[in-house]
Structure formats: C-alpha cells, structure tokens
Design an enzyme around this catalytic site. Structure first.
Site, PDB file in Angstrom:
ATOM      1  N   ASP A 131       0.854  -1.187   0.000  1.00  0.00           N
ATOM      2  CA  ASP A 131       0.000   0.000   0.000  1.00  0.00           C
ATOM      3  C   ASP A 131       0.891   1.239   0.000  1.00  0.00           C
ATOM      4  O   ASP A 131       1.687   1.444   0.923  1.00  0.00           O
ATOM      5  CB  ASP A 131      -0.877  -0.049   1.252  1.00  0.00           C
ATOM      6  CG  ASP A 131      -1.791   1.142   1.419  1.00  0.00           C
ATOM      7  OD1 ASP A 131      -1.656   2.138   0.669  1.00  0.00           O
ATOM      8  OD2 ASP A 131      -2.654   1.088   2.317  1.00  0.00           O
ATOM      9  N   VAL A 132       0.749   2.087  -1.024  1.00  0.00           N
ATOM     10  CA  VAL A 132       1.638   3.241  -1.157  1.00  0.00           C
ATOM     11  C   VAL A 132       1.406   4.313  -0.098  1.00  0.00           C
ATOM     12  O   VAL A 132       2.185   5.272  -0.018  1.00  0.00           O
ATOM     13  CB  VAL A 132       1.516   3.888  -2.558  1.00  0.00           C
ATOM     14  CG1 VAL A 132       2.004   2.933  -3.632  1.00  0.00           C
ATOM     15  CG2 VAL A 132       0.082   4.353  -2.830  1.00  0.00           C
ATOM     16  N   ASN A 158       0.635   6.555  -9.804  1.00  0.00           N
ATOM     17  CA  ASN A 158      -0.661   6.298 -10.421  1.00  0.00           C
ATOM     18  C   ASN A 158      -1.675   5.677  -9.467  1.00  0.00           C
ATOM     19  O   ASN A 158      -2.880   5.787  -9.689  1.00  0.00           O
ATOM     20  CB  ASN A 158      -0.443   5.373 -11.627  1.00  0.00           C
ATOM     21  CG  ASN A 158      -1.707   4.732 -12.113  1.00  0.00           C
ATOM     22  OD1 ASN A 158      -2.532   5.374 -12.758  1.00  0.00           O
ATOM     23  ND2 ASN A 158      -1.895   3.446 -11.808  1.00  0.00           N
ATOM     24  N   TYR A 241     -12.858  11.957  -3.000  1.00  0.00           N
ATOM     25  CA  TYR A 241     -12.122  11.821  -4.258  1.00  0.00           C
ATOM     26  C   TYR A 241     -11.769  13.207  -4.807  1.00  0.00           C
ATOM     27  O   TYR A 241     -10.624  13.445  -5.215  1.00  0.00           O
ATOM     28  CB  TYR A 241     -12.965  11.044  -5.273  1.00  0.00           C
ATOM     29  CG  TYR A 241     -12.217  10.683  -6.531  1.00  0.00           C
ATOM     30  CD1 TYR A 241     -11.196   9.735  -6.508  1.00  0.00           C
ATOM     31  CD2 TYR A 241     -12.528  11.283  -7.745  1.00  0.00           C
ATOM     32  CE1 TYR A 241     -10.506   9.396  -7.664  1.00  0.00           C
ATOM     33  CE2 TYR A 241     -11.844  10.945  -8.907  1.00  0.00           C
ATOM     34  CZ  TYR A 241     -10.831  10.009  -8.863  1.00  0.00           C
ATOM     35  OH  TYR A 241     -10.146   9.692 -10.007  1.00  0.00           O
ATOM     36  N   LYS A 245      -7.890  14.544  -5.090  1.00  0.00           N
ATOM     37  CA  LYS A 245      -7.274  14.839  -6.382  1.00  0.00           C
ATOM     38  C   LYS A 245      -6.887  16.317  -6.501  1.00  0.00           C
ATOM     39  O   LYS A 245      -5.909  16.653  -7.187  1.00  0.00           O
ATOM     40  CB  LYS A 245      -8.211  14.419  -7.522  1.00  0.00           C
ATOM     41  CG  LYS A 245      -8.379  12.903  -7.629  1.00  0.00           C
ATOM     42  CD  LYS A 245      -7.037  12.167  -7.812  1.00  0.00           C
ATOM     43  CE  LYS A 245      -7.208  10.691  -8.062  1.00  0.00           C
ATOM     44  NZ  LYS A 245      -5.932   9.980  -8.278  1.00  0.00           N
TER      45      LYS A 245
END
Length: 352
Positions: A131-132, A158, A241, A245
């Site tokens: 998990d990044v 990404n 979201y 972003k």
C-alpha cells in the site's frame, strides 16, 4: 506484426555471435516499423453516417500496441498501481521502450502477473507488493530500484481509489454502503479516511521517497502524478475523491517549485472518463446505490461527458493507451521544458 520478445532474443543471440552494426540497425528498424504500424488515421467517418451532419468523424483511439523504441533505454522508472488499468498499460509500455520497471500494487497477485508478463516478453521489471500510503512500502520501492538497477530516473504515481472498498473485493452494496462515495452529509469517516489516505497521503509519501533518492543522485529526474478532472473542478457525490485529487494537483505544483533547481520536473495528468477497471467498479457501485436508495445522481450528474465523448458516435471513454501516451511523454526527456502543470488529458471535458 513483429513480436518484441523474439526481436530481443534475436538481438541477444546476434550480439553473442558478433552481430554487425548493419544487422543491429536492421533489427531496430524492424522494431520501429512495428511501432509505426500501431498509428492509425486521425479519424474515421461515422458508420452509418450522421444524418444531421454527413461530415461527422470519430477520433481513432491510439493502439494499445504503440510504443517509441528505445525512448527509456537504461532508465529506471517506478509505476505505482501497476496491476490494472493505466498503471498496467504504463508498466508494459515503459518496458517495451527500454525502461527498467519497478511495479508497485497492493493487489499482489495481479501486480506480480503484470511484471512476470513483462519479463517473459524480454523486458526488465521487478514487483513490490504493498500500500503506497505506508512509508515502508514507499521506501522499499525506491530501495528496490536502487538495488536492482542502480538508481531512479522517473516515477509514475498512479495508484488511487474512488471508494474505500478494497479493489480485490466484490461489490456488496448492503454490507459496504458506508465505504462508498456519498454526499458530505451522508459520507462516513471510513470513506473519507481511506480515499484521502491512499490518494493524497500516498502521493505525498511516494513523492518524498522518490525525491530523496533523486536528490541523493544529483542527476535530475521526472515525476508524473495521476490526478483527475475531479482535481480541476467539482463533482457531486464524491467529496473525498475530489478533495484528494485537488491535493494531488497541489502537491504537484509545490514539488515542481521546490525541485526545479535540481533538474527534477513534476507534472500531473487529469483525465475524465477512462475505460479502466476502477471506473467500471465506480459505475457498478453507483448503479447499486441507485437501486437500493431510488436516488439518482441529482445535479452532480448534469455533465458526465467530454467534448470527444459527445462527438463520438458511440460516446466512447478515453483508453488507458491514450492516457499513458501523455504520461510517458511527460516522464521522458522530450518534455524537458514542462514542469508544474496539471494537464487536462480529458478530451475537452473542462473546456466546455
């Protein structure tokens, strides 16, 4: 069309037996021809024709097989979220263009399968599961690049999510409704926390690990963060979201400012509807929510298509190959004058 794996085997065998420069040039020319074959026309007429506009054309999507031979030869690139969609396409194309690829994903089996496929086809790649949003994973992916290939030249951050359901789990709305996208008054802490952790904190931690290594190397580099049109404007019903972003685009500008003096360029790409498993899952979730609640998208669904979608006979989404083409251009030395930009790779969505 020539197979790259067989081409690489031919080159390797030829090198062992003293392949001439002319022979190597001929092989490279054949590989270039393979890439060129994947470029089609700009557009094709509607079929059947548009009765209201006989001149209407559909844009021809870039072929999944297109690549630029040798563009990343000798360079090492990290790709997070390599198991599916755009990350998978980017990892495969980078390898075809000569890069050493370090693929990262928390979908361990799928991610490893992508990397194994690259290696079977003659490419150089290694997989790092995890998990990044965890520092240990970010540190390990950079350490792997250094240990396996001697350093880090570029990174494509990404990995991302639209909801808080683990991507490897099937959709069960009744059991998972607290984990899906919803208006702010209906959204749960779990939904908010997971999406922000993966999308915003994950990009921050990836950037930090990557930039530390690039600074240590003192030879510059390029980073592309994958944002969204949701990072350029608002979208109803997806508060975490949208916020995450916007954070990715802000981090991009911040990093571009701080690291331009060190030869490190940082950009982001912001796509609209793209044909990926993540978008397909999101559409499934929205259908399940509408079925369970009887609620539509309301004002948040007034605009859902890009200019190119409205103009296309089949209203097609953009493809991973179309998005990856821009990502890899920004990662390559070809984009030497570009940094700090949030590119709307959205088919004109934010234009009109």
């Amino acid at each position: 069309m020539l197979d790259r794996r067989n081409m690489l085997k031919t080159l390797g065998a030829g090198a062992a037996g003293g392949l001439t420069l002319a022979g190597a040039a001929e092989a490279e020319a054949a590989l270039t021809a393979q890439a060129s074959e994947a470029l089609g026309p700009y557009a094709r007429p509607w079929s059947p024709p548009n009765d209201k506009d006989p001149h209407a054309q559909n844009i021809v999507a870039l072929s999944d097989d297109y690549f630029v031979p040798g563009r990343f030869a000798g360079k090492t690139v990290i790709v997070t979220g390599c198991a599916r969609g755009m990350g998978r396409m980017a990892a495969i194309r980078l390898a075809r263009e000569g890069a050493n690829v370090v693929g990262v994903d928390w979908l361990a089996d799928e991610g490893r399968a992508v990397i194994d496929g690259i290696r079977r086809d003659g490419g150089k790649a290694v997989f790092v599961p995890g998990d990044v949003s965890e520092n240990a994973v970010c540190d390990r992916m950079v350490a792997t690049a250094v240990d396996q290939y001697g350093g880090l030249d570029a990174a494509l951050n990404n990995a991302g999510v639209m909801d808080a359901i683990y991507p490897g789990d099937p959709i069960d709305y009744d059991k998972q409704k607290s984990l899906i996208m919803a208006r702010i008054d209906q959204a749960s802490d779990d939904y908010w926390d997971v999406v922000m952790r993966v999308n915003a904190t994950g990009v921050f931690r990836c950037l930090r690990a990557e930039l530390r290594q690039m600074m240590k190397q003192n030879r510059g580099g390029a980073i592309v963060n994958v944002a969204s049109v949701a990072g350029l404007r608002g979208f109803g019903g997806t508060p975490s979201y949208v916020a995450s972003k916007h954070a990715v685009n802000g981090l991009t500008k911040n990093a571009a400012i701080d690291y331009a003096p060190y030869g490190i360029r940082v950009n982001s790409v912001c796509m609209a509807n793209t044909a990926t498993p993540m978008v397909e899952r999101a559409m499934q979730i929205l259908r399940e929510r509408a079925r369970a609640t009887g609620e539509g998208g309301g004002i948040g669904m007034i605009k859902t298509k890009s200019l190119l979608q409205y103009s296309d006979q089949h209203a097609r989404d953009s493809t991973p190959a179309e998005q990856v083409a821009v990502m890899l251009f920004l990662l390559s030395p070809e984009s030497s004058n570009l940094t700090g930009a949030n590119y709307a790779t959205d088919g004109g969505f934010t234009t009109y």
